[in-house]
Scaffold this active site. Structure first.
Site, PDB file in Angstrom:
ATOM      1  N   CYS A   2       0.767  -1.100  -0.051  1.00 47.82           N
ATOM      2  CA  CYS A   2       0.041  -0.099  -0.181  1.00 47.82           C
ATOM      3  C   CYS A   2       0.792   1.198  -0.062  1.00 47.82           C
ATOM      4  CB  CYS A   2      -0.689   0.068   1.158  1.00 47.82           C
ATOM      5  SG  CYS A   2      -2.255  -1.374   1.268  1.00 47.82           S
ATOM      6  N   ARG A  27       4.041  -0.150  -5.007  1.00 50.37           N
ATOM      7  CA  ARG A  27       3.723  -0.984  -3.559  1.00 50.37           C
ATOM      8  C   ARG A  27       2.381  -1.639  -3.578  1.00 50.37           C
ATOM      9  NH1 ARG A  27       7.108   1.597   0.207  1.00 50.37           N
ATOM     10  NH2 ARG A  27       5.591   0.818   1.974  1.00 50.37           N
ATOM     11  N   TRP A  74      -2.871  -2.874  -1.569  1.00 50.47           N
ATOM     12  CA  TRP A  74      -2.516  -4.000  -1.822  1.00 50.47           C
ATOM     13  C   TRP A  74      -3.535  -4.715  -0.674  1.00 50.47           C
ATOM     14  CZ3 TRP A  74      -0.865  -8.370   0.970  1.00 50.47           C
ATOM     15  CH2 TRP A  74      -0.323  -9.426   0.118  1.00 50.47           C
ATOM     16  N   ASN A 100      -1.717   1.997   5.627  1.00 56.40           N
ATOM     17  CA  ASN A 100      -0.906   0.872   5.090  1.00 56.40           C
ATOM     18  C   ASN A 100      -0.550  -0.024   6.440  1.00 56.40           C
ATOM     19  OD1 ASN A 100       1.183  -0.705   4.151  1.00 56.40           O
ATOM     20  ND2 ASN A 100       2.754   0.869   4.279  1.00 56.40           N
ATOM     21  N   GLY A 101      -0.868  -1.348   6.168  1.00 55.39           N
ATOM     22  CA  GLY A 101      -0.767  -2.114   7.639  1.00 55.39           C
ATOM     23  C   GLY A 101      -1.862  -3.021   7.783  1.00 55.39           C
ATOM     24  N   GLU A 490      17.253 -17.853  -7.632  1.00 59.16           N
ATOM     25  CA  GLU A 490      16.926 -16.577  -8.073  1.00 59.16           C
ATOM     26  C   GLU A 490      16.250 -16.974  -9.271  1.00 59.16           C
ATOM     27  OE1 GLU A 490      16.182 -14.102  -6.615  1.00 59.16           O
ATOM     28  OE2 GLU A 490      16.706 -12.414  -7.981  1.00 59.16           O
ATOM     29  N   LYS A 494      12.503 -15.430 -10.288  1.00 61.20           N
ATOM     30  CA  LYS A 494      12.333 -14.303 -11.137  1.00 61.20           C
ATOM     31  C   LYS A 494      11.508 -14.722 -12.132  1.00 61.20           C
ATOM     32  CE  LYS A 494      13.820 -11.804  -9.863  1.00 61.20           C
ATOM     33  NZ  LYS A 494      14.196 -11.106  -8.573  1.00 61.20           N
ATOM     34  N   GLU A 497       7.981 -14.946 -10.706  1.00 64.60           N
ATOM     35  CA  GLU A 497       7.065 -13.778 -10.297  1.00 64.60           C
ATOM     36  C   GLU A 497       6.576 -13.151 -11.533  1.00 64.60           C
ATOM     37  OE1 GLU A 497       9.012 -11.108  -7.742  1.00 64.60           O
ATOM     38  OE2 GLU A 497      10.736 -11.433  -8.480  1.00 64.60           O
ATOM     39  N   HIS A 513      16.934 -36.775  -7.379  1.00 65.24           N
ATOM     40  CA  HIS A 513      16.322 -37.220  -6.092  1.00 65.24           C
ATOM     41  C   HIS A 513      14.912 -36.891  -6.202  1.00 65.24           C
ATOM     42  CE1 HIS A 513      20.048 -38.648  -4.463  1.00 65.24           C
ATOM     43  NE2 HIS A 513      20.581 -37.459  -4.778  1.00 65.24           N
ATOM     44  N   LYS A 612       5.898  -4.534  -3.964  1.00 68.75           N
ATOM     45  CA  LYS A 612       7.425  -4.371  -4.138  1.00 68.75           C
ATOM     46  C   LYS A 612       8.069  -4.424  -2.526  1.00 68.75           C
ATOM     47  CE  LYS A 612      11.670  -3.189  -5.107  1.00 68.75           C
ATOM     48  NZ  LYS A 612      11.982  -4.151  -6.338  1.00 68.75           N
TER      49      LYS A 612
HETATM   50  O1  M6R Z   1      12.846  -5.235   0.185  1.00 69.58           O
HETATM   51  P1  M6R Z   1      13.339  -6.693   0.566  1.00 69.58           P
HETATM   52  O2  M6R Z   1      14.751  -7.057  -0.025  1.00 69.58           O
HETATM   53  O3  M6R Z   1      13.339  -7.095   1.828  1.00 69.58           O
HETATM   54  O4  M6R Z   1      12.311  -7.478  -0.198  1.00 69.58           O
HETATM   55  C1  M6R Z   1      12.335  -9.051  -0.018  1.00 69.58           C
HETATM   56  C2  M6R Z   1      11.489  -9.722  -1.021  1.00 69.58           C
HETATM   57  O5  M6R Z   1      10.186  -9.268  -0.602  1.00 69.58           O
HETATM   58  C3  M6R Z   1      12.063  -9.414  -2.613  1.00 69.58           C
HETATM   59  O6  M6R Z   1      13.400  -9.808  -2.751  1.00 69.58           O
HETATM   60  C4  M6R Z   1      10.971 -10.277  -3.322  1.00 69.58           C
HETATM   61  O7  M6R Z   1      11.251 -11.556  -3.221  1.00 69.58           O
HETATM   62  C5  M6R Z   1      11.260  -9.881  -4.839  1.00 69.58           C
HETATM   63  N1  M6R Z   1       9.847  -9.438  -5.198  1.00 69.58           N
HETATM   64  C6  M6R Z   1      11.999 -10.624  -5.747  1.00 69.58           C
HETATM   65  O8  M6R Z   1      12.196 -10.091  -7.010  1.00 69.58           O
END
Ligand code: M6R
Length: 617
Positions: A2, A27, A74, A100-101, A490, A494, A497, A513, A612
């Site tokens: 948010c 956000r 969000w 936000n929260g 990673e 990527k 997501e 395995h 984000k």
């Molecule tokens: O702001 P942060 O680095 O703490 O965020 C952690 C994760 O939420 C963040 O890396 C998330 O996995 C990304 N969307 C990955 O691309």
């Protein structure tokens, strides 16, 4: 999660708030809303969908005023509907609030308010907070300590709240004023010329001012056209410290790129330069950090490191673990912040605790930091956003200095975390067994990282062509070994997501395995197969995939020859030092995921269900 914006000043609040919301949209982007105050009238528009949707709706109405609040959501409590969008207005019509929260005890408070006759239009926890403020306002008649009745009723309400919040509130009886407050959700105050802006982060206000006050947990800000006042929940006055944002609005703009993710991928050489600037010793044999607040002697005496993070930052911690153990020979433990906070794991007393977080606001990482501090450990933070909650609460830390990262999929923040992890490994190694000459070689290797990354980026056209051929698949495996196993994780993260392709990352040899059962013509594998001591072992794993008709995309180092016909596609990266390899290897998987997502027509910068920075549990 948010985004919130509030404006008090002399300009048209509507345009400023809508621009701020557009910049905060990363956000959360389920719905958006705005409320502008004109005299004693609150003018409210809110819509499910993106900020553009809201802007179109606003354009249909005459909405003017110099004070207002706006929100991009969000969803946590309640579905994505116009009614659940913020701002929420109290049932007596006196207050409008954005939040936000998460208000954890909202159900009890709602039951109480329903009995008192308050009405609710949404399913949100936020509307409960708004009505509780109205309830206290109706009860509170006196002025306390020179603070307005508006501030006092917000303060009183927040004392009853369990959970997290960043809020901004309007009250019809106080035109041209906003009250804001925070607890575990970010809120900063921009101090402009004849104007004040409250926002979840600097991107929403940097076009108007670079002077900001980072509000702390438990602080309440009271904005009026001529001044602002900060106090605590306990009614103590706070003398504000005004900081300067060290980046400009241009840094948060797309320029010639199609997406922020693309821009941030290509910014990586410069980002790495910034992350390492001034961080090598004069003799060129080790790293140095300004903000650790721990003496070299104390560092040398450490017996163990513990790293906690979430998502991509957790992958960066895994690579850091590999490098510290390999070069400094100190045991390292890595945990998901969300697990560590509840696991109550035993820690060795001579452990130094690190958290990594781009945003510095990820609630699980923040909670892990607090838990470690509660147990008496010193906590260091690797963090990008200056003034974030994690940066403020850590005992020391290392800023990433890569500028704002807007794309939800983390790219430049990741590689700069890898770089800083490699520098931490060097720093500790040089205090222990690493020789001067090995240190010099390591430093030279790190300094070459931006140029090597640039060379890896030059593969973009080839990777784009590969992406076109592989965008149709629904499953993919990412396989790597040692420091590139986290890169396999990673790569898979990527891809899933932003393109919604199911992907899994595994250590290459572990594949047999279980995951090998997935392998077929319709499940390609991306293999990290650089030249290394275990190259032949990786090739064997590739043969096992090939024998089962699995298509293979190989990422290998220049000059390395793979057996004829083994890989269907080969992407070359430059040969480099072990500490730099994960950074360079990140580039092809970032580009592959990006181009596949574009090919599939996905909304790369705003993937579904994500936001984000994850500021709720
Ligand atoms: O702001 P942060 O680095 O703490 O965020 C952690 C994760 O939420 C963040 O890396 C998330 O996995 C990304 N969307 C990955 O691309």
């Amino acid at each position: 999660m948010c985004g919130i914006v509030g404006y008090v000043g002399k300009q048209n609040a509507v345009a400023i708030i809508l621009e701020g919301l557009k910049r905060l949209e990363y956000r959360g982007y389920d719905s958006a809303g705005i409320c502008v105050q004109k005299g004693r009238k609150l003018n409210l528009i809110k819509k499910a969908g993106r900020v553009d949707n809201l802007s179109k709706e606003v354009a249909k109405h005459r909405m003017v005023g110099t004070t207002g609040i706006g929100h991009t959501r969000w969803a946590t409590h309640g579905g994505v509907t116009d009614a659940n969008a913020h701002p929420h207005v109290s049932s007596d019509g006196k207050f409008a609030l954005i939040h936000n929260g998460v208000i954890e005890n909202y159900a009890q408070m709602k039951a109480f308010l329903l009995k008192k006759g308050y009405k609710f239009k949404s399913e949100t926890d936020t509307e409960v907070l708004c009505n509780l403020i109205a309830y206290h306002y109706a009860k509170e008649n006196s002025r306390t300590k020179g603070q307005s009745r508006f501030v006092e009723c917000v303060r009183k309400t927040l004392r009853h709240v369990e959970g997290t919040y960043g809020i901004a509130v309007l009250c019809v009886d106080f035109p041209s004023e906003i009250v804001g407050a925070r607890k575990a959700s970010p809120l900063i105050l921009g101090v402009g010329e004849d104007e004040y802006i409250l926002a979840s982060d600097a991107s929403a206000l940097v076009s108007r001012t670079q002077n900001v006050v980072y509000l702390k947990d438990g602080e309440i800000a009271h904005l009026t056209p001529k001044n602002f006042f900060i106090s605590t929940l306990d009614q103590a006055d706070v003398s504000p410290v005004v900081d300067k944002i060290n980046w400009s609005v241009a840094d948060a703009e797309l320029g010639d790129y199609a997406h922020f993710m693309e821009k941030e991928i290509f910014e990586q050489p410069a980002a790495l330069e910034n992350a390492m600037r001034g961080r090598f010793s004069a003799d060129g044999s080790t790293a140095q950090f300004g903000g650790l607040n721990i003496t070299p002697g104390e560092f040398r005496d450490l017996e163990r490191f513990m790293f906690c993070a979430c998502g991509t930052a957790w992958h960066a911690c895994l690579v850091t673990e590999h490098l510290i153990e390999r070069f400094a020979r100190i045991p390292v433990e890595v945990d998901y912040a969300s697990e560590f906070r509840y696991r109550n794991s035993p820690l060795d007393p001579r452990t130094l605790f690190f958290v990594m977080s781009q945003s510095g606001e990820t609630i699980d990482t923040l909670a892990a930091l607090r838990e470690a501090k509660r147990k008496g450990y010193r906590v260091m933070a690797v963090n990008n956003v200056v003034g974030s909650s994690i940066a403020r609460e850590a005992d020391g830390g290392i800023y990433q200095h890569v500028g704002p990262e807007v794309g939800v999929a983390s790219t430049k923040a990741f590689t700069s975390q890898l770089l800083i992890g490699a520098m931490i490994a060097l720093y500790v190694a040089r205090m222990r067994d690493m020789s001067f000459s090995d240190g010099v070689q390591y430093v030279e290797a790190l300094k070459a990282a931006p140029a090597l990354t640039r060379r890896a980026l030059a593969q973009a056209p080839k990777i784009k062509a590969i992406a076109k051929r592989y965008a149709k698949y629904q499953d993919m495996l990412f396989l790597g070994r040692l420091s590139l196993f986290p890169l396999a994780l990673e790569g898979a993260l990527k891809l899933k997501e932003i393109s919604y392709i199911h992907a899994e990352g595994y250590p290459a040899a572990e594949m047999k395995h279980g995951p090998i059962a997935l392998v077929s013509e319709s499940c390609p594998s991306v293999f990290f197969a650089p030249k290394s001591e275990i190259f032949n072992k990786i090739v064997s794993s590739m043969q096992e995939i090939k024998a089962r008709k699995g298509p293979i995309i190989a990422i290998t180092t220049e000059g390395t020859e793979l057996p004829e016909g083994l890989a269907d596609e080969t992407i070359f990266i430059p040969e480099c030092h072990e500490a730099v390899l994960p950074i360079v290897a990140a580039i092809p998987v970032q580009l592959l995921s990006y181009y596949i997502a574009v090919e599939r027509g996905c909304d790369v910068d705003k993937p579904r269900n994500l936001a984000k920075s994850v500021t709720v549990e």
